[in-house]
Design a protein around this motif. Structure first.
Motif, mmCIF file in Angstrom:
data_model
loop_
_atom_site.group_PDB
_atom_site.id
_atom_site.type_symbol
_atom_site.label_atom_id
_atom_site.label_comp_id
_atom_site.label_asym_id
_atom_site.label_seq_id
_atom_site.Cartn_x
_atom_site.Cartn_y
_atom_site.Cartn_z
ATOM 1 N N ILE A 130 6.373 -53.835 39.495
ATOM 2 C CA ILE A 130 6.931 -52.799 38.625
ATOM 3 C C ILE A 130 6.607 -51.447 39.232
ATOM 4 O O ILE A 130 5.442 -51.103 39.431
ATOM 5 N N GLY A 131 7.653 -50.693 39.531
ATOM 6 C CA GLY A 131 7.484 -49.369 40.106
ATOM 7 C C GLY A 131 7.529 -48.284 39.044
ATOM 8 O O GLY A 131 7.740 -48.548 37.866
ATOM 9 N N ARG A 132 7.349 -47.052 39.481
ATOM 10 C CA ARG A 132 7.390 -45.891 38.597
ATOM 11 C C ARG A 132 8.209 -44.796 39.249
ATOM 12 O O ARG A 132 8.298 -44.711 40.467
ATOM 13 N N ARG A 133 8.795 -43.966 38.416
ATOM 14 C CA ARG A 133 9.524 -42.801 38.901
ATOM 15 C C ARG A 133 9.200 -41.638 37.980
ATOM 16 O O ARG A 133 8.938 -41.811 36.794
ATOM 17 N N PHE A 134 9.213 -40.443 38.554
ATOM 18 C CA PHE A 134 8.922 -39.253 37.775
ATOM 19 C C PHE A 134 10.122 -38.915 36.904
ATOM 20 O O PHE A 134 11.262 -38.869 37.380
ATOM 21 N N ASP A 135 9.872 -38.667 35.619
ATOM 22 C CA ASP A 135 10.914 -38.314 34.666
ATOM 23 C C ASP A 135 10.784 -36.826 34.326
ATOM 24 O O ASP A 135 9.766 -36.400 33.765
ATOM 25 N N GLU A 136 11.798 -36.053 34.698
ATOM 26 C CA GLU A 136 11.777 -34.595 34.478
ATOM 27 C C GLU A 136 11.654 -34.234 33.000
ATOM 28 O O GLU A 136 10.980 -33.278 32.637
ATOM 29 N N GLN A 137 12.316 -34.996 32.146
ATOM 30 C CA GLN A 137 12.352 -34.666 30.718
ATOM 31 C C GLN A 137 10.970 -34.741 30.079
ATOM 32 O O GLN A 137 10.592 -33.879 29.301
ATOM 33 N N THR A 138 10.204 -35.784 30.405
ATOM 34 C CA THR A 138 8.895 -35.963 29.782
ATOM 35 C C THR A 138 7.742 -35.444 30.631
ATOM 36 O O THR A 138 6.654 -35.207 30.115
ATOM 37 N N GLY A 139 7.961 -35.339 31.941
ATOM 38 C CA GLY A 139 6.878 -34.966 32.838
ATOM 39 C C GLY A 139 5.980 -36.135 33.187
ATOM 40 O O GLY A 139 4.887 -35.957 33.711
#
Length: 145
Positions: A130-139
């Motif tokens: 399971i990977g992760r990505r940065f979400d601009e909306q939530t930070g």
């Protein structure tokens, strides 16, 4: 840094060595076992810790250092993979710690040094990375499926 026993396929009990940093030891264990998806829980005692709190208005973490003997009354979190292509373990851990006066503090765990013991349970989800990505909306770095 740790001793462990596999109690069932993909399920581990860890005893971290005294005075090690929890996240460092747990990351080393996850690298050793190739764990890139799973959950962790535990208890123990620490003498110093840095907790984080995300301020949603600024999308910035506020870190606070505590230098006192505390009991880990709850440590819970998940294990995933960094989003930089390195396939390094990424820990997302929350912690509650009890103070000498029986009050508790808690938050996102950035670091903590054991003073006494730390006992963790790790469950590996071997069929997943399971990977992760940065979400601009939530930070936040959110799961990426």
């Amino acid at each position: 840094m740790y001793k462990y026993k596999e109690t069932a396929p993909g399920r581990y009990v860890l005893s971290l060595d005294n005075h090690v940093e929890i996240c460092e030891a747990l990351c080393a264990f996850c690298k050793e076992k190739g764990i890139f998806a799973g959950v962790v829980s535990g208890i123990g005692a620490v003498s110093e810790a840095v907790f984080r709190f995300l301020d949603p208005s600024t999308k910035q973490y506020v870190d606070k250092r505590f230098e006192e003997q505390m009991e880990i009354t709850n440590l819970t979190g998940n294990i995933s993979c960094t989003d930089d292509g390195s396939r390094a373990p990424y820990l997302h851990i929350h912690i509650t710690a009890g103070r000498r006066d029986y009050t508790c503090i808690g938050g996102h765990l950035l670091s903590a040094r054991i003073n006494g013991a730390c006992e963790l349970f790790v469950e590996h989800f071997p069929a997943a990375v399971i990977g992760r990505r940065f979400d601009e909306q939530t930070g936040l770095k959110l799961y990426e499926f």
